[in-house]
Enzyme design. Sequence first.
Site, short mmCIF file in Angstrom:
data_model
loop_
_atom_site.label_atom_id
_atom_site.label_comp_id
_atom_site.label_asym_id
_atom_site.label_seq_id
_atom_site.Cartn_x
_atom_site.Cartn_y
_atom_site.Cartn_z
N SER A 199 0.82 -1.21 0.00
CA SER A 199 0.00 0.00 0.00
C SER A 199 0.85 1.26 0.00
O SER A 199 0.33 2.35 -0.11
CB SER A 199 -0.95 0.00 1.20
OG SER A 199 -0.30 -0.43 2.34
N HIS A 221 -2.40 -2.63 -6.46
CA HIS A 221 -2.91 -2.23 -5.15
C HIS A 221 -4.43 -2.34 -5.09
O HIS A 221 -5.15 -1.57 -5.73
CB HIS A 221 -2.44 -0.79 -4.87
CG HIS A 221 -2.84 -0.28 -3.53
ND1 HIS A 221 -3.09 1.04 -3.28
CD2 HIS A 221 -3.03 -0.93 -2.35
CE1 HIS A 221 -3.42 1.19 -2.01
NE2 HIS A 221 -3.40 0.01 -1.44
N1 3HC Z 1 -17.57 -9.48 0.90
C1 3HC Z 1 -18.62 -9.40 0.10
N2 3HC Z 1 -19.54 -8.41 0.17
C2 3HC Z 1 -19.37 -7.49 1.15
C3 3HC Z 1 -18.27 -7.52 2.04
C4 3HC Z 1 -17.34 -8.57 1.87
N3 3HC Z 1 -16.25 -8.66 2.66
N4 3HC Z 1 -18.37 -6.44 2.87
C5 3HC Z 1 -19.48 -5.77 2.52
N5 3HC Z 1 -20.09 -6.41 1.48
C6 3HC Z 1 -21.28 -5.98 0.76
C7 3HC Z 1 -22.55 -6.25 1.57
O1 3HC Z 1 -23.05 -7.55 1.34
C8 3HC Z 1 -23.48 -5.18 1.04
O2 3HC Z 1 -24.02 -5.56 -0.21
P1 3HC Z 1 -25.48 -5.01 -0.70
O3 3HC Z 1 -25.39 -3.52 -0.71
O4 3HC Z 1 -25.62 -5.60 -2.08
O5 3HC Z 1 -26.43 -5.55 0.30
C9 3HC Z 1 -22.55 -4.01 0.76
O6 3HC Z 1 -21.24 -4.57 0.61
C10 3HC Z 1 -22.60 -3.01 1.88
O7 3HC Z 1 -22.23 -3.69 3.09
P2 3HC Z 1 -22.92 -3.48 4.50
O8 3HC Z 1 -24.37 -3.17 4.32
O9 3HC Z 1 -22.54 -4.64 5.38
O10 3HC Z 1 -22.16 -2.26 5.17
P3 3HC Z 1 -21.92 -0.82 4.58
O11 3HC Z 1 -23.10 -0.28 3.85
O12 3HC Z 1 -21.32 -0.03 5.70
O13 3HC Z 1 -20.78 -1.04 3.48
C11 3HC Z 1 -18.52 -0.97 2.92
C12 3HC Z 1 -19.58 -1.62 3.80
C13 3HC Z 1 -18.70 -1.42 1.48
C14 3HC Z 1 -17.18 -1.48 3.44
C15 3HC Z 1 -18.65 0.58 3.02
O14 3HC Z 1 -18.64 0.93 4.35
C16 3HC Z 1 -17.54 1.31 2.30
O15 3HC Z 1 -17.54 1.45 1.10
N6 3HC Z 1 -16.59 1.78 3.10
C17 3HC Z 1 -15.39 2.47 2.56
C18 3HC Z 1 -14.37 1.43 2.21
C19 3HC Z 1 -13.11 2.06 1.74
O16 3HC Z 1 -12.92 3.26 1.65
N7 3HC Z 1 -12.15 1.20 1.44
C20 3HC Z 1 -10.82 1.62 1.00
C21 3HC Z 1 -9.89 1.48 2.14
S1 3HC Z 1 -8.29 2.03 1.71
C22 3HC Z 1 -7.51 0.64 1.26
O17 3HC Z 1 -8.01 -0.45 1.31
C23 3HC Z 1 -6.11 0.80 0.77
C24 3HC Z 1 -5.12 0.26 1.76
O18 3HC Z 1 -3.86 0.24 1.13
C25 3HC Z 1 -5.00 1.07 3.06
#
Ligand code: 3HC
Length: 284
Positions: free
Chosen positions: A119, A140
Site C-alpha cells: 500500500s 494495489h
Molecule cells: N464481501 C462481500 N460483500 C461485502 C463484504 C465482503 N467482505 N463487505 C461488505 N459487502 C457488501 C454487503 O453484502 C453489502 O451488499 P449489498 O449492498 O448488495 O447488500 C454491501 O457490501 C454493503 O455492506 P454493509 O451493508 O454490510 O455495510 P456498509 O453499507 O457499511 O458497506 C462498505 C460496507 C462497502 C465497506 C462501506 O462501508 C464502504 O464502502 N466503506 C469504505 C471502504 C473504503 O474506503 N475502502 C478503501 C480502504 S483504503 C484501502 O483499502 C487501501 C489500503 O492500502 C490502506
Amino acid sequence: MTIQQVGVIGAGTMGNGIAQVCAAAGLSVTLVDISAEALDRAMSTMAGSLDRLVRKDQLSENQKQETLARVRTTTAMADLTEADLVIEAATEVLHIKEAIIRQVDEVVRPDAIIATNTSSISITRIASVSSRPERCIGMHFFNPVPVMLLVELIAGLQTSEQTRAAASEFVGRINKTAVSVRNSPGFAVNRILVPMINEAIFVLQEGIASAEDIDLGMRLGCNHPIGPLALADLIGLDTLLQVMEVFHTGFGDSKYRPAPLLREMVEAGYLGRKAGRGFYPYSG
Ligand code: 3HC
C-alpha cells in the site's frame, strides 16, 4: 500473455479477498501462507463472503462451491511453478516483501509477472530484488476487496509497458477498474486518503469532536460511506501507521507526521476490527 493461473501470497484480509475475486472470475488460484491455520481461516472468510451473494440470489450454491474449488491452499512456495501471475499480499514490511519476492523469483517461470499489493512501499525498490524487474508491478487492491472496484497499477522505474498492459487486461478480467500511477510514496489514492484519516485522529486527540461526531460529520457532510475513524478500524491501525511512516520518511515533510494517538493505539494493540477494538469496540 493471458493470465490463467494466479498465485496469491498471504492469506490475510487482502490476500483472501484477492484470491476470492480471481476465483470468482474463473481463474485457478494457489493461495500460499506460512500458516496452515491462516489458510483455513481464509477459506472460511471466502465462503462467508460468497454466502452474502448467495443470500442475495446473485450466486447459486453451486457457483459458490465451484469458486471455492478453484482455490488451492498450500504452505509451499514451490507450488507456484505453474503461475502466470503471482500477487504478493503479505505483511507490509519491506524485508518480508523482499524475501518473498526473491523466493517467488526462484520458483516461477521466467515469463511470469510478479505483482505486489503493497500500500505504500516503493515498487522500484521491491522490483530491484527480482531477476526480472521489468516484469514486476504494483497491484494495489482496496479493502474489502470483493466490494471495492478499484485496482491501482503502479509502474516502477523498471516496469515494462508489456507488463503494465498485461496487468491492466488482468484487472479487467477480474471485474475491477485499473488506474495507472507512477511510483511515489503511497501512490495516488493512499496519498490522499491516509493523511485525511490521520487528520481525523488529530481532531479526536485534540478533543475537538468525539469519534462518533467526526464520523457522522464526514458521512453526512461529505457523503463518505463510512467515517474516517470507522474506516481506520476497517483498514487496520498498524497499516495506517506504517503508511504514514513511509510518507514521513519518503517526503521528509512534517505534514505527514503520524498522530501520536495513532501510534499509542497501535502500541496498545487496538488495531481496529481485526483486533476486536480500535476507535470502536467490535465483537465476534
Ligand atoms: N464481501 C462481500 N460483500 C461485502 C463484504 C465482503 N467482505 N463487505 C461488505 N459487502 C457488501 C454487503 O453484502 C453489502 O451488499 P449489498 O449492498 O448488495 O447488500 C454491501 O457490501 C454493503 O455492506 P454493509 O451493508 O454490510 O455495510 P456498509 O453499507 O457499511 O458497506 C462498505 C460496507 C462497502 C465497506 C462501506 O462501508 C464502504 O464502502 N466503506 C469504505 C471502504 C473504503 O474506503 N475502502 C478503501 C480502504 S483504503 C484501502 O483499502 C487501501 C489500503 O492500502 C490502506
